[in-house]
Write an enzyme that holds these catalytic residues in place. Sequence first.
Site, mmCIF file in Angstrom:
data_model
loop_
_atom_site.group_PDB
_atom_site.id
_atom_site.type_symbol
_atom_site.label_atom_id
_atom_site.label_comp_id
_atom_site.label_asym_id
_atom_site.label_seq_id
_atom_site.Cartn_x
_atom_site.Cartn_y
_atom_site.Cartn_z
ATOM 1 N N CYS A 1 22.918 23.362 67.190
ATOM 2 C CA CYS A 1 21.513 23.363 67.583
ATOM 3 C C CYS A 1 21.163 24.579 68.419
ATOM 4 O O CYS A 1 20.073 25.137 68.313
ATOM 5 C CB CYS A 1 21.172 22.086 68.333
ATOM 6 S SG CYS A 1 22.277 21.691 69.675
ATOM 7 N N GLU B 1 25.108 14.428 77.790
ATOM 8 C CA GLU B 1 24.232 15.609 77.945
ATOM 9 C C GLU B 1 22.923 15.257 78.630
ATOM 10 O O GLU B 1 21.847 15.616 78.176
ATOM 11 C CB GLU B 1 23.945 16.182 76.548
ATOM 12 C CG GLU B 1 25.218 16.289 75.714
ATOM 13 C CD GLU B 1 24.985 16.515 74.223
ATOM 14 O OE1 GLU B 1 23.833 16.692 73.820
ATOM 15 O OE2 GLU B 1 25.970 16.524 73.470
#
Lengths: 650, 650
Positions: free
Chosen positions: A414, A318
């Site tokens: 998240c 990521e």
Amino acid sequence: MITKQEIQPVITKKVVITDSLFASYVNAIAEHLLPYQWKVLNDQIPGAEKSHCIDNFRIAAGEMEGTHQGAVFQDTDLYKWLETVAFCIANGTGREYIEIADEAIALIGRAQESDGYINTYFTISCPDKKWTNLVEGHELYSGGHMIEAAVAYFNATGKKEFLYIACKFADLVCRVFGLEEGKCKGYPGHQEIEVALVKLYQATGNRSYLTLADYFIRQRGQEPNYLMEEYKSRQGRNLFPEFREYDDKYAQVHAPVLKQETAEGHAVRAVYMYSAMADLARVERDEEMAAACQRLYENIVKKRMYITGGIGSSGTLERFTADYDLPNDRMYCESCASVGLMMFAQRMASLTGEAVYYDVVERALCNTVLGGISKEGKRYFYVNPLEVWPQNCLASTSMAHVKPVRQKWFGCACCPPNIARTLASLGQYIYAQSEDSLYVNQFISSSSAVEIGGQEIEFSMDSTYMKDGAVRITAKCGKREEALYLRVRIPEYFKKPTLKVNGKDATLKLEQGYAVIPLEELTEVCLQGEILPRFVAANRNVRADMGRLAIMKGPYVYCMEEEDNGDNLAAVLISDQDKIEECALDSRLPGELPMLKTPAKKVTQTIAETDDLYGTPAYTEEKMVADFVPYALWCNRTPGEMQVWVRAQI
Amino acid sequence: MITKQEIQPVITKKVVITDSLFASYVNAIAEHLLPYQWKVLNDQIPGAEKSHCIDNFRIAAGEMEGTHQGAVFQDTDLYKWLETVAFCIANGTGREYIEIADEAIALIGRAQESDGYINTYFTISCPDKKWTNLVEGHELYSGGHMIEAAVAYFNATGKKEFLYIACKFADLVCRVFGLEEGKCKGYPGHQEIEVALVKLYQATGNRSYLTLADYFIRQRGQEPNYLMEEYKSRQGRNLFPEFREYDDKYAQVHAPVLKQETAEGHAVRAVYMYSAMADLARVERDEEMAAACQRLYENIVKKRMYITGGIGSSGTLERFTADYDLPNDRMYCESCASVGLMMFAQRMASLTGEAVYYDVVERALCNTVLGGISKEGKRYFYVNPLEVWPQNCLASTSMAHVKPVRQKWFGCACCPPNIARTLASLGQYIYAQSEDSLYVNQFISSSSAVEIGGQEIEFSMDSTYMKDGAVRITAKCGKREEALYLRVRIPEYFKKPTLKVNGKDATLKLEQGYAVIPLEELTEVCLQGEILPRFVAANRNVRADMGRLAIMKGPYVYCMEEEDNGDNLAAVLISDQDKIEECALDSRLPGELPMLKTPAKKVTQTIAETDDLYGTPAYTEEKMVADFVPYALWCNRTPGEMQVWVRAQI
């Protein structure tokens, strides 16, 4: 570059959003997301991945038997929920949650250990391992989200219980970490607590929290490299299997922060850290830190950011990759990273007083962040691609992280609460204030009141800029010796701006990107501009967008969907010599943004009368009108192919 | 669909390769790769990843202290080296390795346990865990490579020591695995031993090896699902971290093999299995199995294969993905997978007698397999992309598996020796024989001699087909009652074929894709065709190649390199209405394939006088001549950008 003015975003104030598009999302947060997410935290949603979050707190508090389940940072789901609740309370939409929130806060208090420590994973699973796995443990990250929630809850309600819990934890962290002898020389494996500590300092006036944030930021990347030493000492026994590919750039410890030249590593970690750096530069008036922030900001905005305000070009880990490496289908572009980019850009604006940083806030907000949530507020994207072919988004492949439809929830959740807390506190991205000025940074219709220089100012904005280029702002304030100003950001896409103040033509005076308008007791401002749909190209170095065009209107990036244009969007060609027409949005989509249309052709190659994979090229050409919808609204009808960058006819 | 003829590729015969391109590689195998690889196996190459292979055998034999190092399948590096040595000996180029090989074989014998078991990882590291981790342990995979090496060494030298070791191991496997009570109902986690067991059956005549191969193939994917049960029982405690994403398609256990419809999972495992299925279909004359093979073959060739004969569209888990999902930059296209595809296609040709399968052998050989090795034979590609932008091939990102330059060696060194053994046994892909025919399947200049129907036939081929379309074949044989035939594959790209036999025009009679020519005592065949460079398009469903063109001549795919065309190849446009011209190859490249040129334009978009990332499009256009080199030869000069599929001007 640091401005002398103290500019503060308008946060935890009642800002009522009236813009038809944003209001539908903001209301969805309070009406749907908060109750939905509360059920998720309590494992009451059939079919969604289990959260186990509340149970973890109960177990840590000794009120329930069981083991910790979920991610090591699972606690943050509750913290982000509470922060969103706080913002909704401040906005006047969340008062029915106060009782539940108070109970949850009390539970957090009971799960907190006597020395202030709180993290249900370590308390339950390995109490002897506290602070020993900063790389992966997320204790400081989770604590940071708790602090942010506590500050927001205190600001919204005036209640201090949560703030006490947060301070007790922060005091412990102050005792554990630092350069003083006997203290741990470490810092977070995932930055977040740094911005939280600045907020806690501002809420309490306790300077030790600022000092701690300063230590965490400046210690990072110093030699000996604490984080890499800790990582190596674990010899591959990682909690996260993907961390076998960990490197010093991943968590931004490849150099001291003042020496970092390019945006590197995990995108969320990066922008959270840059946000804290900008905070420190502002509070400490540190020009060197400000220059480092500016350098990193420019690297992102000029070389590593998608047109949608997405960041993180690598699905694996990521993370940021290389300058101009912006593949459209396989990237990460995590919703959280764009939230973090909004935070960073907002802080750069507060640091410098320059409006231009709000271009990036707006880009991320109006495209990736808004696109991360479904129109009903119940489904979310974690990854935000610019091009989707649903057939190749397969599990256990390179494309597994890309989901062609929004998901109910995520085991690693998240993003949904991060989007929620951002939209619930939208006012802070629209308005800011300094000693003598009210700043208008976005044209999102809304109303609020703030106190500036001891003077209450009531104001409202009625913006139809995406329809007719008009923005009307009304502000009321009492009399005052020294002048007050309204400062309205004039973005680049707002062409030929003209200004009327109280019905009279006025000269548009620009300072730092803002139109500056002296406030009278009643000031009615009418800004008029021209916002035409436009073709956009990418820098020549972006291989992935070479020979492609995107379409934008104002800050909104548009995209083609299979629903409107049939399949095989890769076969469509458009030309920047053609006109873009506006028409009404499909009634199934929220808000009143226009739909855009441009002439196009679909040129499909065929292999001479066979279904062979390769052969002599032949083409069929079909004229069509290509329909574009705002990227933020994609996949709110029938799922299918989607494409932002369309091949250009050259 | 099964042919009545018994067709056997010409393997472990002396086939002397005289083709200028292939000979340079084949000679590099014996002259450079074999000694280099032997040093690697003995950890004598500075800077290359350590192999530890020979040391593992010494430790297992009790002749050295130490622990096992390297992959669980590290033993196969030695086996593949020995198999290559065997092929080189058969070819007359590897006699100097006999002594070293005999010593290595003796070492293998000493490392073999008394019951026949051999695998240095389990013998050294966990002798109590044998056969308990079929998913990852590679015991049967490694044993398969040993068997293949042993059969090749026996065929080349007549020496039986290695064959005894192999049989002793195979006998043990026969006792351990099977449906009979008390036996393990498992099968390999990585298919390979199945093709080896068919070879061992053919070398020894022992039918129990064929039965074992048959069991392994047919038991696969049956319920209860042995492999998935074993995987689940390990609850994530995997040797390979990436196996947390393991699924039943990965190792092709999602259905019994006869029911499998599409090519799924790890590409090398898949094509090794399909090869064994084709072997069994042929030996057992099983039409249902043959139909399953044909179905899987067609799925690959019509929907899941790159123009270069590469397979495996997902970098993650090196696997097949979805029909028409053929991204050009991020895929796997492992060299080993293309070797496996050659194996599979070759077996389909033997199974059916149809020449068309050799199109795929040729495609994989002349592009991906040849491209996997440097002109000096010392550096290798593991992953074979069709488009490379070196700047984004970064460690710890989604592109980490793609290397922009060939590597010295790999810790997981399956590909280099696999390419080596393929090129060292090239004869088997050029020639095959049946009871009455000699088959010529590739136009690669070479000579050999085989016995057909009790008759020795000496033959040679002088092929200049890539230059002038001419192929000359001379065959000598004695007198014979029944007719013998030469069967020459006429590939699709070989246009307007004409035939002369012994100087006289002859009618070209095609059977199953072969020109059939009766053999006289001396037969001089001259085939003349037209092989023009051509533009190729991909099927309309391949999104990644939409609006793009490739250039081929004969079986060779061409590509653009930065060396010849400057950077930003993504900006280049070509047209299939233009001509392709041939000219001499850059003298730094091996062989005599032509270089190809076509008019092109480079249209670079610029953002009106800024270095912004996004803005109003403007274009600069530059006429150029685009230079193309054979894909197999890319990255043999200055490393840089490379691109097979070039944007088409439409």
